[in-house]
Scaffold this motif. Structure first.
Motif, mmCIF file in Angstrom:
data_model
loop_
_atom_site.group_PDB
_atom_site.id
_atom_site.type_symbol
_atom_site.label_atom_id
_atom_site.label_comp_id
_atom_site.label_asym_id
_atom_site.label_seq_id
_atom_site.Cartn_x
_atom_site.Cartn_y
_atom_site.Cartn_z
ATOM 1 N N LEU A 90 1.676 -1.674 11.947
ATOM 2 C CA LEU A 90 0.493 -0.839 11.760
ATOM 3 C C LEU A 90 0.885 0.330 10.865
ATOM 4 N N LEU A 91 0.207 0.415 9.721
ATOM 5 C CA LEU A 91 0.447 1.517 8.793
ATOM 6 C C LEU A 91 -0.567 2.610 9.106
ATOM 7 N N LEU A 92 -0.072 3.714 9.667
ATOM 8 C CA LEU A 92 -0.942 4.803 10.110
ATOM 9 C C LEU A 92 -0.909 5.938 9.105
ATOM 10 N N ALA A 93 -2.088 6.429 8.773
ATOM 11 C CA ALA A 93 -2.132 7.523 7.810
ATOM 12 C C ALA A 93 -3.401 8.330 8.036
ATOM 13 N N THR A 94 -3.643 9.302 7.168
ATOM 14 C CA THR A 94 -4.936 9.971 7.139
ATOM 15 C C THR A 94 -5.428 9.875 5.709
ATOM 16 N N THR A 95 -6.672 10.264 5.465
ATOM 17 C CA THR A 95 -7.223 10.067 4.124
ATOM 18 C C THR A 95 -6.475 10.922 3.101
ATOM 19 N N ARG A 96 -6.437 10.432 1.880
ATOM 20 C CA ARG A 96 -5.808 11.126 0.749
ATOM 21 C C ARG A 96 -4.298 11.296 0.910
ATOM 22 N N THR A 97 -3.658 10.339 1.576
ATOM 23 C CA THR A 97 -2.203 10.417 1.682
ATOM 24 C C THR A 97 -1.553 9.284 0.897
ATOM 25 N N GLY A 98 -2.341 8.571 0.112
ATOM 26 C CA GLY A 98 -1.785 7.478 -0.673
ATOM 27 C C GLY A 98 -1.624 6.199 0.129
ATOM 28 N N SER A 99 -2.382 6.052 1.193
ATOM 29 C CA SER A 99 -2.178 4.904 2.071
ATOM 30 C C SER A 99 -2.658 3.584 1.446
ATOM 31 N N SER A 100 -3.632 3.654 0.555
ATOM 32 C CA SER A 100 -4.069 2.412 -0.106
ATOM 33 C C SER A 100 -2.938 1.889 -0.980
ATOM 34 N N PHE A 101 -2.291 2.801 -1.683
ATOM 35 C CA PHE A 101 -1.165 2.454 -2.548
ATOM 36 C C PHE A 101 -0.011 1.874 -1.723
ATOM 37 N N VAL A 102 0.336 2.547 -0.637
ATOM 38 C CA VAL A 102 1.445 2.080 0.190
ATOM 39 C C VAL A 102 1.064 0.770 0.895
ATOM 40 N N GLY A 103 -0.199 0.634 1.253
ATOM 41 C CA GLY A 103 -0.679 -0.617 1.844
ATOM 42 C C GLY A 103 -0.445 -1.795 0.910
ATOM 43 N N GLU A 104 -0.570 -1.530 -0.400
ATOM 44 C CA GLU A 104 -0.342 -2.596 -1.379
ATOM 45 C C GLU A 104 1.082 -3.151 -1.306
ATOM 46 N N PHE A 105 2.034 -2.320 -0.908
ATOM 47 C CA PHE A 105 3.414 -2.799 -0.770
ATOM 48 C C PHE A 105 3.433 -4.027 0.149
ATOM 49 N N PHE A 106 2.553 -4.044 1.122
ATOM 50 C CA PHE A 106 2.495 -5.181 2.048
ATOM 51 C C PHE A 106 1.459 -6.212 1.616
ATOM 52 N N ASN A 107 0.351 -5.735 1.078
ATOM 53 C CA ASN A 107 -0.693 -6.650 0.623
ATOM 54 C C ASN A 107 -0.173 -7.603 -0.455
ATOM 55 N N GLN A 108 0.792 -7.107 -1.236
ATOM 56 C CA GLN A 108 1.324 -7.912 -2.342
ATOM 57 C C GLN A 108 2.465 -8.839 -1.912
ATOM 58 N N ILE A 249 5.179 -4.859 18.108
ATOM 59 C CA ILE A 249 4.599 -4.074 17.007
ATOM 60 C C ILE A 249 5.533 -2.981 16.515
ATOM 61 N N ARG A 250 5.405 -2.619 15.242
ATOM 62 C CA ARG A 250 6.092 -1.456 14.697
ATOM 63 C C ARG A 250 5.082 -0.587 13.960
ATOM 64 N N PHE A 251 5.297 0.737 14.049
ATOM 65 C CA PHE A 251 4.385 1.693 13.432
ATOM 66 C C PHE A 251 5.079 2.399 12.274
ATOM 67 N N ILE A 252 4.380 2.457 11.150
ATOM 68 C CA ILE A 252 4.865 3.277 10.047
ATOM 69 C C ILE A 252 3.838 4.385 9.840
ATOM 70 N N GLN A 253 4.264 5.622 10.054
ATOM 71 C CA GLN A 253 3.345 6.744 9.843
ATOM 72 C C GLN A 253 3.606 7.356 8.475
ATOM 73 N N LEU A 254 2.526 7.436 7.702
ATOM 74 C CA LEU A 254 2.628 7.982 6.353
ATOM 75 C C LEU A 254 2.036 9.391 6.352
ATOM 76 N N VAL A 255 2.808 10.368 5.902
ATOM 77 C CA VAL A 255 2.297 11.740 5.860
ATOM 78 C C VAL A 255 2.401 12.297 4.443
ATOM 79 N N ARG A 256 1.659 13.379 4.205
ATOM 80 C CA ARG A 256 1.700 14.030 2.890
ATOM 81 C C ARG A 256 1.470 15.525 3.082
#
Ligand SMILES: *[C@@H]1O[C@H](CO)[C@@H](O)[C@H](O)[C@H]1NC(C)=O
Ligand SMILES: *[C@@H]1O[C@H](CO)[C@@H](O)[C@H](O)[C@H]1NC(C)=O
Ligand SMILES: *[C@@H]1O[C@H](CO)[C@@H](O)[C@H](O)[C@H]1NC(C)=O
Ligand SMILES: *[C@@H]1O[C@H](CO)[C@@H](O)[C@H](O)[C@H]1NC(C)=O
Ligand SMILES: *[C@@H]1O[C@H](CO)[C@@H](O)[C@H](O)[C@H]1NC(C)=O
Length: 437
Positions: A90-108, A249-256
């Motif tokens: 589970l990639l956890l973030a809040t808005t405007r932290t670049g989570s769509s970009f980091v999500g792509e690391f897995f989507n791709q 499960i593993r959690f990755i928290q993305l912060v900015r």
């Protein structure tokens, strides 16, 4: 049939009522069918239990109700055949932290990945309609239960939040379907239907409306599953997921840096930040303002989640990783490799080549693991758009958050805009890895 035409208004009202009831019944039947799921206490969400009871007992089981039940039975069958050793992230973030970009690391990642982009969008939206979005307990529980089911490749609870309610598991309304490669691959694509649904297609190929049964079947075939969400408030709320032995499960928290997040929000939602712009021009910042309070509460939630994660309580040991967006922007390949290592998922050539294409990592001379001076400039650009006064407000209400993540305070406008002063302290966040299975 005759009545239908002679009393159209009554018929229409009846339809509306039936529709409303079906929705409620469908959610009740979800609860019934999922009773065997552990760690999922079954309570109605957001609406009064009394109202629920009346609605159910007053209406005989409709055809739709029976159909829904059968559908759910079929989903339960799917649950039993997931691949062993499957990884759930589970990639956890809040808005405007670049989570769509980091999500792509897995989507791709490629053919063995089932990636979902913000499925909780539907839950948030539906709860806002039903309860005005004010019942935090209901939201917490709904988010947790939907995530748990989705990791098990079961879409039924999510379906009940999609508006309009899918018919035969078919929907044209899934939020940003095209952002999940797995929902656009050939086996999930579905035939294009001329006319009504024609505009509903994926980026890579033209697809018909989404068949969630096909999505579920595809999910079960995959070795790994990653979900990205900006809607979970507190990591602690997800403890039942961490304790579900089926998930591992593993959690990755993305912060900015919250100052950068605010700068970005002030551009994206300019109208909402009119007050802030006035304050920056010389007005006083009322500390009890709603937006200021929201900022503080966001910062506190992010920090509290990270504190739990970094403390590594037994239920979370080896399951939590903290990543700063600034580090990903500066060292994309290295951080991606670290995230993959933590996840226990192979770092594929597809991901590497995507990162090379979409960052400036390709310009590096010393291999793929070195720094990006240019990206680091990019990542601190906000310093030239955020007024110093506003930066001070953020520092005041988000101080402990800045400190925890290693973002340096600025004491003057000069320091804020001085390019030779980095505001990102080097910081290593300790996390333990579970033994890979
Ligand atoms: C909020 O949701 C919880 C859990 O669903 C429920 O028990 C509670 O009654 C709700 N509160 C309100 C004020 O609706
Ligand atoms: C459930 O599965 C059975 C057996 O595969 C199938 O015959 C039936 O049509 C399915 N029901 C629904 C509602 O999809
Ligand atoms: C959706 O997919 C399932 C599984 O492939 C299939 O049995 C079903 O007929 C599909 N539904 C529609 C309406 O095409
Ligand atoms: C950053 O990239 C631009 C062009 O892409 C280049 O002109 C500039 O010199 C680079 N700056 C650094 C510090 O590498
Ligand atoms: C920027 O910071 C550097 C390092 O602290 C300092 O030497 C320099 O004088 C500063 N420049 C300005 C314009 O304040």
């Amino acid at each position: 049939m005759r009545i239908k035409y002679t009393i159209p208004i009554v018929f229409f009202l009846a339809l509306v009522i039936i529709e409303k009831e079906n929705k409620i019944i469908s959610r009740v039947s979800d609860k019934l069918a999922l009773k065997q799921t552990p760690q999922t206490p079954l309570q109605p969400r957001g609406f009064s239990p009394l109202l629920l009871k009346q609605n159910v007992s007053l209406s005989p089981p409709s055809k739709d109700f029976l159909l829904m039940k059968r559908r759910l039975e079929n989903y339960s069958v799917h649950k039993k055949v997931r691949k062993p050793g499957r990884k759930h992230i589970l990639l956890l973030a809040t808005t405007r932290t670049g989570s769509s970009f980091v999500g792509e690391f897995f989507n791709q990642h490629g053919d063995d990945m089932f990636y979902l982009f913000e499925p909780l969008w539907h839950v948030e939206k539906m709860l806002a309609l039903e309860t005005g979005g004010t019942n935090a307990t209901a939201a917490t529980k709904a988010y947790r239960d939907v995530l748990q089911q989705l990791f098990l490749c079961d879409f039924s609870l999510l379906e009940s939040f999609i508006d309009p309610l899918p018919t035969d598991h078919i929907t044209t309304s899934l939020f940003r379907r095209e952002s999940s490669s797995s929902l656009c691959e050939e086996s999930v694509c579905g035939p294009v239907i001329k006319g009504v649904f024609e505009r509903y297609h994926c980026r890579t190929r033209r697809c018909g409306p989404l068949n969630l049964t096909m999505a579920s079947m595809s999910c079960l075939q995959k070795a790994h599953s990653v979900i990205k969400s900006v809607r979970v408030r507190q990591l602690e709320n997800l403890r039942p997921l961490a304790e579900d032995p089926r998930l591992n499960i593993r959690f990755i928290q993305l912060v900015r840096d919250p100052r950068a997040v605010l700068a970005s929000r002030m551009v994206a939602f300019a109208a909402r930040y009119k007050n802030w712009k006035e304050w920056a021009m010389g007005g006083d910042v009322p500390i009890d303002d709603d937006e200021v309070r929201k900022l503080k509460s966001n910062c506190d939630n992010i920090r509290l989640s990270a504190e739990v994660g970094l403390r590594q309580p037994p239920w979370l040991r080896g399951r939590y990783m903290l990543v700063r967006y600034e580090d990903i922007a500066r060292f994309p390949m290295r951080k991606a490799a670290e995230m993959y290592k933590f996840s226990g998922i192979p770092f594929t050539p597809q991901v590497k080549s995507w990162i090379l294409k979409n960052t400036q990592a390709s310009k590096e001379t010393s291999g793929v693991y070195s720094t990006q001076k240019n990206s680091s400039e990019q990542v601190e650009k906000w310093r030239f758009s955020l007024p110093f006064k506003i930066a001070q407000v953020v520092q005041r209400v988000c101080g402990p958050t800045l400190k925890l993540f290693g973002y340096k305070f600025v004491s003057s406008e000069k320091m804020l805009t001085n390019k030779s002063v980095s505001l990102i302290e080097d910081k290593v966040f300790k996390f333990y890895r579970l033994k890979q299975s």
